[in-house]
Write a protein that holds these residues in place. Structure first.
Motif, mmCIF file in Angstrom:
data_model
loop_
_atom_site.group_PDB
_atom_site.id
_atom_site.type_symbol
_atom_site.label_atom_id
_atom_site.label_comp_id
_atom_site.label_asym_id
_atom_site.label_seq_id
_atom_site.Cartn_x
_atom_site.Cartn_y
_atom_site.Cartn_z
ATOM 1 N N ARG A 80 -9.696 16.496 -6.852
ATOM 2 C CA ARG A 80 -8.921 16.072 -5.675
ATOM 3 C C ARG A 80 -9.324 16.881 -4.444
ATOM 4 N NH1 ARG A 80 -3.535 14.455 -5.281
ATOM 5 N NH2 ARG A 80 -3.881 13.306 -7.213
ATOM 6 N N LEU A 81 -9.482 18.186 -4.599
ATOM 7 C CA LEU A 81 -9.873 19.036 -3.472
ATOM 8 C C LEU A 81 -11.268 18.676 -2.963
ATOM 9 C CD1 LEU A 81 -8.546 22.470 -4.788
ATOM 10 C CD2 LEU A 81 -7.661 21.219 -2.803
ATOM 11 N N THR A 82 -12.188 18.460 -3.881
ATOM 12 C CA THR A 82 -13.560 18.140 -3.497
ATOM 13 C C THR A 82 -13.642 16.792 -2.793
ATOM 14 O OG1 THR A 82 -14.376 19.420 -5.396
ATOM 15 C CG2 THR A 82 -15.914 17.896 -4.342
ATOM 16 N N THR A 83 -12.928 15.801 -3.312
ATOM 17 C CA THR A 83 -12.948 14.471 -2.701
ATOM 18 C C THR A 83 -12.285 14.493 -1.330
ATOM 19 O OG1 THR A 83 -12.781 13.552 -4.936
ATOM 20 C CG2 THR A 83 -12.423 12.049 -3.099
ATOM 21 N N PHE A 84 -11.178 15.227 -1.199
ATOM 22 C CA PHE A 84 -10.521 15.322 0.104
ATOM 23 C C PHE A 84 -11.421 16.018 1.118
ATOM 24 C CE2 PHE A 84 -8.004 17.716 3.189
ATOM 25 C CZ PHE A 84 -7.301 16.683 3.785
ATOM 26 N N GLU A 85 -12.148 17.025 0.663
ATOM 27 C CA GLU A 85 -13.061 17.736 1.563
ATOM 28 C C GLU A 85 -14.099 16.787 2.152
ATOM 29 O OE1 GLU A 85 -16.586 20.824 0.713
ATOM 30 O OE2 GLU A 85 -14.620 21.474 -0.037
ATOM 31 N N LEU A 109 0.827 -1.202 0.000
ATOM 32 C CA LEU A 109 0.000 0.000 0.000
ATOM 33 C C LEU A 109 0.861 1.252 0.000
ATOM 34 C CD1 LEU A 109 -2.899 1.055 0.131
ATOM 35 C CD2 LEU A 109 -2.751 0.966 2.626
ATOM 36 N N ALA A 110 1.928 1.233 0.818
ATOM 37 C CA ALA A 110 2.796 2.412 0.921
ATOM 38 C C ALA A 110 3.582 2.653 -0.355
ATOM 39 C CB ALA A 110 3.754 2.252 2.104
ATOM 40 N N CYS A 111 3.778 1.609 -1.163
ATOM 41 C CA CYS A 111 4.543 1.741 -2.399
ATOM 42 C C CYS A 111 3.660 2.063 -3.603
ATOM 43 C CB CYS A 111 5.347 0.465 -2.657
ATOM 44 S SG CYS A 111 6.723 0.254 -1.492
ATOM 45 N N GLN A 112 2.449 2.510 -3.340
ATOM 46 C CA GLN A 112 1.574 3.014 -4.393
ATOM 47 C C GLN A 112 1.269 4.480 -4.120
ATOM 48 O OE1 GLN A 112 -1.783 0.284 -5.673
ATOM 49 N NE2 GLN A 112 -1.309 -0.633 -3.698
ATOM 50 N N LEU A 113 1.121 5.257 -5.161
ATOM 51 C CA LEU A 113 0.656 6.626 -4.980
ATOM 52 C C LEU A 113 -0.795 6.589 -4.508
ATOM 53 C CD1 LEU A 113 2.126 8.304 -8.183
ATOM 54 C CD2 LEU A 113 3.008 8.433 -5.841
ATOM 55 N N PRO A 114 -1.182 7.431 -3.547
ATOM 56 C CA PRO A 114 -2.557 7.395 -3.044
ATOM 57 C C PRO A 114 -3.606 7.504 -4.145
ATOM 58 C CG PRO A 114 -1.206 8.767 -1.632
ATOM 59 C CD PRO A 114 -0.365 8.400 -2.823
ATOM 60 N N ALA A 115 -3.330 8.318 -5.159
ATOM 61 C CA ALA A 115 -4.305 8.490 -6.236
ATOM 62 C C ALA A 115 -4.560 7.185 -6.981
ATOM 63 C CB ALA A 115 -3.817 9.562 -7.213
ATOM 64 N N GLU A 116 -3.566 6.287 -7.011
ATOM 65 C CA GLU A 116 -3.739 5.003 -7.692
ATOM 66 C C GLU A 116 -4.726 4.108 -6.957
ATOM 67 O OE1 GLU A 116 0.136 3.385 -7.971
ATOM 68 O OE2 GLU A 116 0.849 4.805 -9.478
ATOM 69 N N THR A 117 -4.922 4.361 -5.660
ATOM 70 C CA THR A 117 -5.865 3.566 -4.867
ATOM 71 C C THR A 117 -7.199 4.275 -4.686
ATOM 72 O OG1 THR A 117 -5.096 4.471 -2.748
ATOM 73 C CG2 THR A 117 -3.910 2.573 -3.618
ATOM 74 N N VAL A 122 -7.545 7.283 -3.285
ATOM 75 C CA VAL A 122 -7.515 8.141 -2.094
ATOM 76 C C VAL A 122 -7.095 9.545 -2.520
ATOM 77 C CG1 VAL A 122 -6.462 8.502 0.167
ATOM 78 C CG2 VAL A 122 -6.973 6.186 -0.613
ATOM 79 N N PRO A 123 -7.825 10.595 -2.129
ATOM 80 C CA PRO A 123 -7.537 11.961 -2.601
ATOM 81 C C PRO A 123 -6.388 12.625 -1.853
ATOM 82 C CG PRO A 123 -9.419 12.015 -1.144
ATOM 83 C CD PRO A 123 -9.048 10.557 -1.290
ATOM 84 N N LEU A 124 -5.219 12.002 -1.884
ATOM 85 C CA LEU A 124 -4.043 12.546 -1.224
ATOM 86 C C LEU A 124 -2.887 12.568 -2.210
ATOM 87 C CD1 LEU A 124 -4.205 10.554 2.152
ATOM 88 C CD2 LEU A 124 -4.965 12.901 1.777
ATOM 89 N N ALA A 125 -1.900 13.425 -1.919
ATOM 90 C CA ALA A 125 -0.712 13.484 -2.760
ATOM 91 C C ALA A 125 0.348 12.495 -2.286
ATOM 92 C CB ALA A 125 -0.135 14.908 -2.759
ATOM 93 N N ARG A 126 0.344 12.163 -0.976
ATOM 94 C CA ARG A 126 1.308 11.218 -0.420
ATOM 95 C C ARG A 126 0.747 10.649 0.868
ATOM 96 N NH1 ARG A 126 5.972 15.630 1.271
ATOM 97 N NH2 ARG A 126 4.562 17.134 2.254
ATOM 98 N N TRP A 127 1.320 9.538 1.311
ATOM 99 C CA TRP A 127 0.824 8.855 2.502
ATOM 100 C C TRP A 127 1.484 9.406 3.761
ATOM 101 C CZ3 TRP A 127 -3.298 6.070 1.839
ATOM 102 C CH2 TRP A 127 -3.489 5.302 0.690
ATOM 103 N N SER A 128 0.735 9.364 4.862
ATOM 104 C CA SER A 128 1.289 9.490 6.207
ATOM 105 C C SER A 128 0.892 8.229 6.959
ATOM 106 C CB SER A 128 0.734 10.731 6.919
ATOM 107 O OG SER A 128 -0.656 10.581 7.174
ATOM 108 N N SER A 129 1.464 8.003 8.163
ATOM 109 C CA SER A 129 1.140 6.792 8.900
ATOM 110 C C SER A 129 -0.336 6.736 9.264
ATOM 111 C CB SER A 129 2.004 6.697 10.164
ATOM 112 O OG SER A 129 1.794 7.829 10.997
ATOM 113 N N SER A 130 -0.923 7.879 9.629
ATOM 114 C CA SER A 130 -2.345 7.888 9.977
ATOM 115 C C SER A 130 -3.213 7.641 8.741
ATOM 116 C CB SER A 130 -2.719 9.220 10.637
ATOM 117 O OG SER A 130 -2.475 10.301 9.764
ATOM 118 N N ASP A 131 -2.775 8.160 7.578
ATOM 119 C CA ASP A 131 -3.531 7.899 6.352
ATOM 120 C C ASP A 131 -3.472 6.420 5.979
ATOM 121 O OD1 ASP A 131 -4.220 10.594 6.005
ATOM 122 O OD2 ASP A 131 -2.313 11.007 5.030
#
Length: 396
Positions: free
Chosen positions: A338-343, A100-108, A110-119
């Motif tokens: 991306r902004l709308t989905t993250f919101e 999961l961490a070795c994929q870009l969030p957008a590929e899964t 998820v409306p994020l640019a990068r992962w954090s541990s909580s994400d």
């Protein structure tokens, strides 16, 4: 106490090859790599002190691993069993998190640019895993940890700074003009995040991989920019967003209408709008315009150069770190999506920010600024001695 002499290290050809391979192995644990390099230096004839300087480690570290290798060989470079809780992760669970961490969030999706541990923990839960099983921290609201860090402005230009700032801080504590707010009164913090660009990278962004961080190409084509306007309910932790080609009165009032025509704000007794002094909502004209269109809305301006009092700025910092950085979008439509989905994602788990700056803190801050200005003023006063050049002094 005498210092023990360094243990002599003599390596067979096969041992040297294994140590060199480990010393340059990119995916090996870093501690193992350092230990292999220490042993190779020792076999080369370097002293412990010189090895410590070369490898930027403590002298005792060199002595420890040099001695263990001399006694046990390659087995001596491994970590010894330690007390404590044994590892909880199975190989399958480790592979799940790494994949999961070795994929870009957008590929899964998820409306994020990068992962954090909580994400990662949040995404693991949505996939049916418990965060404790995967060794991840329990997911929390991304803004929960970001209580506003307050710094005094360089110069206070607003003559009513204390009055305006105290009024906003009271609203954050659910008070207005000395009375507590009722259940049908709400506080909205609003502003614009301008010039969010769509930078289409000339080469695709590479996700993290084995011994590799995310890689982002520095060349890009500009795809235009947009503004993201947001209204944040301070006590309900709800965000209302709106994207526009540029800022202005019309986009701002579109955002206001989006909020004020939805419940519970439509039927609210009062809705206090905290805004800065931007051109979209500056001055008495903006106050009158808001009151005319929505009689139960009250506009409250921050002091000049005091946008740090506006809580929506914390939300914008979250957007900048989690959604916009790194900037890699093929079009403005992708930015808006991306902004709308993250919101929507943010509103599902958000909790109010832990705002800690109170009116009492404001008084202390202003008192410190006043003492500093007085000190600077006194330091610039004449000392009583005449420092005019002799040629300019009057004759005796």
């Amino acid at each position: 106490m005498p210092v023990p002499r360094a243990r002599q290290i003599a390596l067979a050809a096969s041992e040297r090859r294994r140590l060199k391979r480990l010393a340059h192995y990119r995916t090996a644990p870093f501690q193992q790599v350092v230990r292999a390099r220490l042993v190779l230096d020792a076999a080369h004839g370097y002293s412990n002190a010189r090895i410590a300087v070369r490898r930027h480690v403590h002298l005792d570290t060199v002595r420890t691993w040099r001695g263990r290798y001399a006694d046990q060989g390659l087995e001596g470079l491994k970590d010894r069993p330690r007390p404590g809780r044994p590892p909880r992760l199975t190989p399958l669970q480790q592979a799940t998190v790494k994949a999961l961490a070795c994929q870009l969030p957008a590929e899964t999706g998820v409306p994020l640019a990068r992962w954090s541990s909580s994400d990662l923990a949040t995404e693991a839960i949505t996939r049916g895993h418990r965060p404790g099983d995967l060794g991840l921290e329990r997911p929390t609201d991304p803004g929960r940890r970001h209580s506003q860090a307050v710094a005094a402005p360089v110069f206070i230009r607003d003559p009513d700074f204390q009055t305006k700032a105290a009024r906003i801080l009271d609203l954050y504590q659910r008070a207005w003009n000395g009375r507590p707010l009722g259940d049908e009164e709400y506080v909205i913090s609003s502003d614009e995040k301008t010039s969010i660009q769509a930078r289409c990278r000339c080469h695709p962004t590479l996700p993290p991989g084995a011994a590799r961080m995310m890689r982002l190409n520095h060349e890009y084509d500009r795809g235009g920019s947009l503004a993201y306007l947001a209204a944040y309910d301070v006590h309900r932790a709800t965000v209302f967003g709106h994207c526009a080609a540029k800022t202005g009165i019309v986009p701002f009032m579109t955002l206001v209408e989006k909020v004020m025509t939805s419940e519970p704000y439509t039927s609210a007794k009062r809705v206090y709008w905290v805004v800065d002094n931007g051109s979209s909502h500056r001055g008495k004209a903006a106050v009158d315009r808001l009151a005319r269109d929505f009689p139960n809305a009250v506009m409250v301006h921050t002091p000049v150069h005091a946008s740090w009092l506006n809580q929506v700025e914390i939300f914008f910092s979250i957007v900048q770190r989690k959604v916009v950085t790194p900037n890699d979008f093929t079009s403005l439509d992708q930015v808006e999506d991306r902004l709308t989905t993250f919101e929507r994602r943010y509103n599902e788990t958000a909790r109010p920010f832990k705002w800690k700056f109170t009116p009492a803190d404001l008084k202390d801050l202003l008192a410190r600024i006043e003492r500093h200005e007085q000190k600077e003023h006194h330091s610039q006063q004449p000392t009583g001695y005449d420092h005019q050049p002799a040629a300019l002094q009057p004759a005796a």
